[in-house]
Design an enzyme around this catalytic site. Structure first.
Site, PDB file in Angstrom:
ATOM      1  N   ASP A 186      66.424 -55.372   9.777  1.00  0.00           N
ATOM      2  CA  ASP A 186      65.496 -56.468   9.997  1.00  0.00           C
ATOM      3  C   ASP A 186      65.499 -56.880  11.469  1.00  0.00           C
ATOM      4  O   ASP A 186      66.482 -56.671  12.191  1.00  0.00           O
ATOM      5  CB  ASP A 186      65.883 -57.677   9.143  1.00  0.00           C
ATOM      6  N   LYS A 187      64.422 -57.510  11.900  1.00  0.00           N
ATOM      7  CA  LYS A 187      64.304 -57.908  13.304  1.00  0.00           C
ATOM      8  C   LYS A 187      65.452 -58.798  13.737  1.00  0.00           C
ATOM      9  O   LYS A 187      65.937 -58.704  14.872  1.00  0.00           O
ATOM     10  CB  LYS A 187      62.958 -58.607  13.547  1.00  0.00           C
TER      11      LYS A 187
END
Length: 247
Positions: free
Chosen positions: A102-103
């Site tokens: 995930d970012k």
């Protein structure tokens, strides 16, 4: 990203590390036209021109980088909105990230041009372990380990595969991977290690949400036989030889 000259030349097929050291000592190697004699000197594969006996050389064949992904980068080759992890490794050679983080998730990410290796690491049939260090919004309960070992309903068609949960005590060595802002004020039971063999969307966060906790920090520490070096700073990458460190 910089690597040792002898490592660079060995990856280019110029010989073993000891053999390329001898080549360097014979003053046969130049970097950007300047003769060098020290194997430990650092080169940037993306910007430096390395030549042996006047012939420019570069790492060949399949290449894999182990990246310490920082938060804020997306795991994509290109993205119109956010910076990508590809900006943190040398360009070219058809590189791509192996799977996704995930970012806002940090930690170990592989970037490679080896499609076969990537398939092995990501295939559900391979049952490759991925271990994450998570900080929760409150202490984990001992019963979570049983819940995760039996599989958790996270809203998909099937529960998650069995996973292994370790609740870290305050002296656990994995806490050294936490940024200072998360170590400060950390309460007993708030940091955990979770090992899974899947890669569902937001899986770790959804698993803890299913048992009543939220993840406030997440970092991947290992992927198959590879572990994140504690000395590797965020945003840095090193070449790795995954074929020689299989479990």
């Amino acid at each position: 990203m910089q690597i040792r000259l002898d490592k660079f030349l060995a990856d280019a097929g110029m010989g073993t590390r000891s053999e390329v050291k001898n080549i360097i000592k014979r003053k046969a190697v130049t970097i950007n036209g300047v003769c060098v004699e020290k194997p430990e000197i650092k080169v940037n594969p993306d910007t430096d021109e390395v030549a042996v006996n006047g012939k420019v050389t570069a790492p060949r064949g399949n290449v894999t980088y182990l990246l310490h992904k920082p938060a804020g980068y997306v795991c994509a080759v290109e993205d119109s909105r956010f910076p990508t992890v590809m900006e943190l490794v040398p360009r070219g050679r058809n590189l791509f990230p192996v799977g996704r983080l995930d970012k806002d998730t940090e930690g170990l990410l592989l970037i490679t041009n080896d499609g076969a290796m990537a398939h092995r690491m990501l295939s559900p049939r391979s049952h490759v372990d991925k271990t994450y260090l998570a900080v929760l919004d409150g202490p984990a309960k001992s019963g979570y380990a049983v819940d995760f070992s039996e599989g958790v309903d996270i809203g998909d068609e099937t529960p998650t595969l069995p996973a292994k949960l370790v609740i870290c005590d305050m002296a656990h060595p994995s806490l050294a991977y936490l940024p200072e802002e998360y170590r400060t004020g950390l309460r007993p039971g708030q940091a955990v290690l979770l090992t899974i063999q899947e890669g569902r969307y937001h899986q770790v966060k959804r698993m803890f949400h299913a048992v009543g906790r939220e993840v406030i920090y997440l970092k991947r520490l290992s992927f198959g036989p590879l572990s994140l070096p504690l000395s590797l700073k965020k945003g840095e990458a090193v070449l790795c030889d995954i074929e020689n460190c299989r479990e």
